[in-house]
Design a protein around this motif. Structure first.
Motif, short mmCIF file in Angstrom:
data_model
loop_
_atom_site.label_atom_id
_atom_site.label_comp_id
_atom_site.label_asym_id
_atom_site.label_seq_id
_atom_site.Cartn_x
_atom_site.Cartn_y
_atom_site.Cartn_z
N LEU A 1 -2.56 8.10 2.16
CA LEU A 1 -3.49 6.98 2.05
C LEU A 1 -3.95 6.80 0.60
CD1 LEU A 1 -5.33 4.78 3.16
CD2 LEU A 1 -6.97 6.53 3.82
N ALA A 2 -4.30 7.89 -0.07
CA ALA A 2 -4.72 7.80 -1.47
C ALA A 2 -3.60 7.27 -2.35
CB ALA A 2 -5.18 9.17 -1.96
N ARG A 3 -2.38 7.73 -2.08
CA ARG A 3 -1.22 7.28 -2.86
C ARG A 3 -0.95 5.80 -2.63
NH1 ARG A 3 1.46 11.49 -1.63
NH2 ARG A 3 2.52 10.60 0.18
N GLU A 4 -1.08 5.36 -1.38
CA GLU A 4 -0.83 3.95 -1.06
C GLU A 4 -1.85 3.03 -1.72
OE1 GLU A 4 1.31 4.46 3.34
OE2 GLU A 4 -0.82 3.91 3.19
N GLN B 1 -3.31 3.59 -4.50
CA GLN B 1 -2.95 3.57 -5.92
C GLN B 1 -1.74 2.66 -6.15
OE1 GLN B 1 -2.57 7.50 -7.57
NE2 GLN B 1 -3.27 6.79 -9.56
N ASP B 2 -0.77 2.73 -5.25
CA ASP B 2 0.42 1.89 -5.37
C ASP B 2 0.08 0.40 -5.28
OD1 ASP B 2 1.95 4.18 -5.60
OD2 ASP B 2 2.62 4.17 -3.50
N LYS B 3 -1.03 0.09 -4.62
CA LYS B 3 -1.46 -1.30 -4.50
C LYS B 3 -2.35 -1.74 -5.67
CE LYS B 3 -1.32 -1.17 0.57
NZ LYS B 3 -2.12 -1.19 1.82
N GLY B 4 -2.44 -0.88 -6.68
CA GLY B 4 -3.22 -1.23 -7.87
C GLY B 4 -4.69 -0.92 -7.77
N MET B 5 -5.09 -0.17 -6.73
CA MET B 5 -6.49 0.20 -6.57
C MET B 5 -6.69 1.65 -7.00
SD MET B 5 -7.29 -1.62 -2.87
CE MET B 5 -5.81 -0.99 -2.06
N ASN B 6 -7.92 1.98 -7.36
CA ASN B 6 -8.25 3.33 -7.81
C ASN B 6 -8.84 4.12 -6.64
OD1 ASN B 6 -9.24 5.67 -8.96
ND2 ASN B 6 -10.01 4.65 -10.79
N PRO B 7 -8.12 5.12 -6.13
CA PRO B 7 -8.65 5.88 -4.99
C PRO B 7 -9.95 6.61 -5.31
CG PRO B 7 -6.67 6.93 -5.85
CD PRO B 7 -6.78 5.60 -6.53
#
Length: 485
Positions: A145-148, A150-156
């Motif tokens: 979830l954290a990686r996804e 980040q992949d969407k351009g958001m900061n976990p």
């Protein structure tokens, strides 16, 4: 082993008034009550024991008083971290519509989710424990979830309070240190990066921590922390994306009062609240934390399915010091005694409350120092106890001498006190699975202080059970059937 007493023989009640047999198959209206995720200590203190005790109490509501009828595929009762992740999993992995109903709002200071410390640690878990596989699966899902995000351009870190801090389980005696050496070896053998660090090495990792050279700690460098309140806000945001297409709705501040059925074969048709009738075509899931036992007992009476589920509220305090600059931590830290305190059972006749204080210390992504923790059996009491806070502070001072120089009374204006009720189970395992005698009713409750760390694995397990998918984790340790008599 916890005894879950079941009597699952449905009996025909010829005097009972038939309940509604069908509900309109209309799209659910959007009924959003905005949640407040950051509550101050004063608000938490204002919650009386009486209010919390009646949170999910059953009461009779006539059909004429129902304001609206709505139909969904799945109804989830409970909007804590478990309920919201279950809703998310249904939305992501199926085309089913989902309603989440709760007597309060998420993180309102009545349950465990908003009052937690936010650690996703393996350092204090035991590989041979029956929860290990579920914990490992949940950890992997949180990492994904954290990686996804980040992949969407958001900061976990901003979105979830996500931070890889590593964790230290600290011993203070030779006996504890020997146990921690074995634990590090067991964790390593189970695939977790772990090592034992001596007292001198420990001082280099955490200069503020006071330990003697002949003791040490188990160290897991890849453990994580997150902010449960931010995580809940994110989950709600994700779930609400499905609302415009009629697949999601929230019914907050609506206590569930009754289960609905069309006949006497045991199938659940929906739930009744004080304001709405919510039909469920596929399943109802009870995920109401420490209220689940009483709720299930009350709701099942009309079905002649007698449940005695021993989930109990276990009160806890956390002290949060905002922007605390007098002490800095590089890792999440927990004393070895925490494990024994967590696993302690119900109080005795001579000590029914069974108060325990153990040191836990973390720093969140905002720079707040979070100190814990306490455990007490006080029913549904939610009153803040200054004596407990002082004990937490004094215990932390035994590990961090810097704190001894500070009068905790001077920190009142910069503190937040979190008081919550953990859903305790005597055998230490959550209940996850179908309710015997009710083929489309499920429960997911009793995670105590591990709701956050086990949430995603629990959600996946429940959804796979409902959909008939292959299970990724063996559910047998958690089912009601395996623990009944």
């Amino acid at each position: 082993m916890a005894a879950i007493t079941l009597n699952v023989t449905p009996k025909l009640n010829t005097k009972a008034k038939p309940l509604p047999c069908s509900l309109p198959k209309t799209l659910p209206p959007l009924n959003f009550s905005r949640s407040s995720f950051f509550r101050n200590g004063a608000l938490i203190q204002s919650l009386s024991a009486k209010t919390n005790q009646s949170r999910f109490e059953s009461s009779r509501v006539s059909s004429s008083s129902i304001n609206a009828l709505h139909s969904f595929d799945v109804v989830v009762v409970g909007a804590g971290i478990i309920g919201l992740t279950i809703a998310r999993q249904f939305l992501l992995e199926s085309n089913l519509s989902v309603a989440v109903v709760d007597a309060s709002v998420p993180c309102s200071g009545t349950g465990a989710t908003g009052a937690g410390q936010g650690y996703l640690w393996m350092v204090h878990k035991t590989p041979e424990n029956e929860k290990w596989e579920l914990a490992m699966r949940s950890r992997s899902l949180w990492e994904t979830l954290a990686r996804e995000t980040q992949d969407k351009g958001m900061n976990p870190s901003d979105l979830l309070g996500w931070k890889k801090t590593g964790s230290l389980l600290v011993g203070r005696t030779t006996k504890e240190s020997e146990m921690l050496k074995r634990r590090a070896d067991e964790l390593s053998a189970a695939g977790i990066s772990a090592e034992f660090v001596s007292g001198s090495e420990l001082h280099s990792k955490e200069p503020s921590l006071l330990v003697s050279e002949n003791v040490g700690a188990a160290f897991v460098p890849d453990d994580y922390q997150l902010d449960a309140r931010r995580a809940v806000a994110y989950l709600e945001k994700v779930n609400r994306q499905y609302a415009p297409e009629g697949r999601y709705a929230e019914f907050y501040n609506e206590p569930v009062t009754k289960l609905l059925r069309s006949d006497y074969v045991g199938e659940v048709d929906g739930v009744l609240t004080e304001k709405n009738s919510l039909g469920c075509k596929k399943a109802v899931v009870i995920a109401a934390g420490c209220w689940s036992g009483k709720l299930m007992h009350n709701l099942m009476q009309d079905f002649n399915v007698m449940l005695d589920v021993p989930v109990k509220p276990r009160k806890g305090h956390l002290l949060v010091l905002e922007n605390f600059n007098s002490l800095k931590l590089n890792h999440g830290i927990m004393e070895a005694g925490y494990v024994a305190h967590k696993d302690a059972g119900l109080g005795s006749v001579s000590d029914p409350v069974q108060t325990s204080i153990s040191m836990t210390a973390t720093m969140d992504t905002s720079g707040n120092l979070i100190l814990g923790s306490s455990r007490q059996f006080l029913g549904f009491d939610m009153e803040m106890d200054e004596g407990i806070l002082n004990s937490i502070w004094e215990r932390a001072g035994e590990f961090f001498p810097t704190l001894r120089k500070i009068n905790v009374e001077n920190l009142r204006n910069s503190r937040e006190v979190r008081v919550g009720l953990r859903p305790y189970m005597p055998d230490g395992k959550p209940m996850i699975g179908q309710i015997p005698g009710l083929p489309n009713a499920f429960v997911a409750a009793g995670h105590e202080g591990e709701g956050l760390s086990l949430a995603l694995g629990t959600a996946e397990m429940v959804v796979d059970m409902v959909l008939g998918n292959p299970l990724k984790v063996d559910p047998s340790p958690f089912t009601l059937q395996s623990r009944s008599h």
